[in-house]
Design a protein around this motif. Structure first.
Motif, PDB file in Angstrom:
ATOM      1  N   LEU A   1      23.600  28.517  12.544  1.00 54.40           N
ATOM      2  CA  LEU A   1      22.746  27.926  13.578  1.00 54.40           C
ATOM      3  C   LEU A   1      22.422  28.921  14.691  1.00 54.40           C
ATOM      4  N   ARG A   2      23.371  29.777  15.045  1.00 52.00           N
ATOM      5  CA  ARG A   2      23.100  30.792  16.070  1.00 52.00           C
ATOM      6  C   ARG A   2      21.933  31.681  15.656  1.00 52.00           C
TER       7      ARG A   2
ATOM      8  N   ILE B   1      17.097  19.283  12.906  1.00 48.12           N
ATOM      9  CA  ILE B   1      18.451  19.526  12.398  1.00 48.12           C
ATOM     10  C   ILE B   1      19.190  18.198  12.476  1.00 48.12           C
TER      11      ILE B   1
ATOM     12  N   ALA C   1      18.641  28.409  13.899  1.00 44.67           N
ATOM     13  CA  ALA C   1      18.279  27.058  14.375  1.00 44.67           C
ATOM     14  C   ALA C   1      16.785  26.947  14.662  1.00 44.67           C
ATOM     15  N   ASP C   2      16.186  27.992  15.186  1.00 40.50           N
ATOM     16  CA  ASP C   2      14.759  27.932  15.525  1.00 40.50           C
ATOM     17  C   ASP C   2      13.848  27.910  14.303  1.00 40.50           C
TER      18      ASP C   2
ATOM     19  N   THR D   1      28.060  26.982  12.161  1.00 37.59           N
ATOM     20  CA  THR D   1      27.843  27.373  13.561  1.00 37.59           C
ATOM     21  C   THR D   1      27.212  28.758  13.646  1.00 37.59           C
TER      22      THR D   1
ATOM     23  N   THR E   1      19.549  17.984  16.375  1.00 44.25           N
ATOM     24  CA  THR E   1      18.559  17.131  17.027  1.00 44.25           C
ATOM     25  C   THR E   1      18.782  15.656  16.751  1.00 44.25           C
TER      26      THR E   1
ATOM     27  N   ASP F   1      29.613  23.761  16.198  1.00 40.69           N
ATOM     28  CA  ASP F   1      28.891  23.624  17.463  1.00 40.69           C
ATOM     29  C   ASP F   1      27.640  22.783  17.211  1.00 40.69           C
ATOM     30  N   THR F   2      27.635  21.582  17.752  1.00 43.04           N
ATOM     31  CA  THR F   2      26.549  20.629  17.498  1.00 43.04           C
ATOM     32  C   THR F   2      25.429  20.708  18.535  1.00 43.04           C
ATOM     33  N   SER F   3      25.447  21.695  19.393  1.00 51.49           N
ATOM     34  CA  SER F   3      24.466  21.741  20.487  1.00 51.49           C
ATOM     35  C   SER F   3      23.022  21.878  20.010  1.00 51.49           C
ATOM     36  N   ARG F   4      22.793  22.378  18.815  1.00 49.42           N
ATOM     37  CA  ARG F   4      21.422  22.523  18.303  1.00 49.42           C
ATOM     38  C   ARG F   4      21.015  21.381  17.369  1.00 49.42           C
TER      39      ARG F   4
END
Length: 191
Positions: A36-37, A46, A40-41, A33, A98, A93-96
């Motif tokens: 990724l913060r 992902i 991620a970009d 997590t 894809t 945190d799976t928000s990123r």
């Protein structure tokens, strides 16, 4: 030349207190997590995988039902579809993410490449459609599913980096052996 991140099986049953919990599993969830913060970009794709086993059978011998598990090819029931053990760990945190891949539905499956998305896409299709040639790998367990996923990526011509601070294994000796095998096969080990 695109880059992907594979996050392998960061699930409750593979973290401390789970059916097959490994030491350091929760730390991997937290570490992924945090990673990724910050990063991620950096990735075009992902992909996160989950073991997603059927409840009503032995999953092709993967679940030891009548005998004791050997913890090599047969295991206690784990990551049964729809149960809390199959859920991603709360610290992940799976928000990123894809693409979410489910693997092991009725059969043993270790590699993320053996799974499919809910829409039926394979990992090969995802990578090919986006021109991915470099894959970073993190997750659980170093000596099983991380190893199998990274070896499959190498076999398919990908440049592979294993993020060693973001993996946890079943046992220290087998995890170190897996990392040595991956390095010998051409993976880059990155702290």
């Amino acid at each position: 030349m695109g880059k992907a991140l594979f996050i392998v099986d960061v699930q409750n049953d593979f973290t401390e207190g789970g059916a097959l919990g490994v030491a350091g599993g929760a730390a991997v969830a937290e570490g992924v997590t945090a990673f990724l913060r910050e990063h991620a970009d950096d990735y075009a794709v992902i992909v996160a995988s989950r073991d997603w086993h059927d409840a009503d059978n032995d999953n092709g011998g993967h679940f030891a039902t009548d005998d004791e598990p050997d913890f090599v090819e047969s295991w206690p029931p784990h990551c049964v579809a729809g149960t809390p053990g199959a859920d991603y760990h709360a610290a992940f945190d799976t928000s990123r993410v894809t693409f979410h891949v489910l693997k092991g539905q009725g059969v043993p499956a270790y590699s993320l490449f053996e799974g499919r998305t809910e829409s039926g896409a394979t990992v090969h299709e995802i990578l090919d459609e986006r021109g991915i040639h470099t894959i970073d790998v993190a997750g659980i367990a170093t000596d099983y599913c991380v190893r199998a996923s990274a070896l499959d990526a190498l076999a398919h011509g990908q440049h592979v980096r294993v993020l060693t601070s973001l993996v946890a294994g079943v046992a220290e000796a087998s995890s170190q052996a897996a990392l040595a095998e991956l390095a010998h096969a051409g993976a880059e080990l990155v702290d």
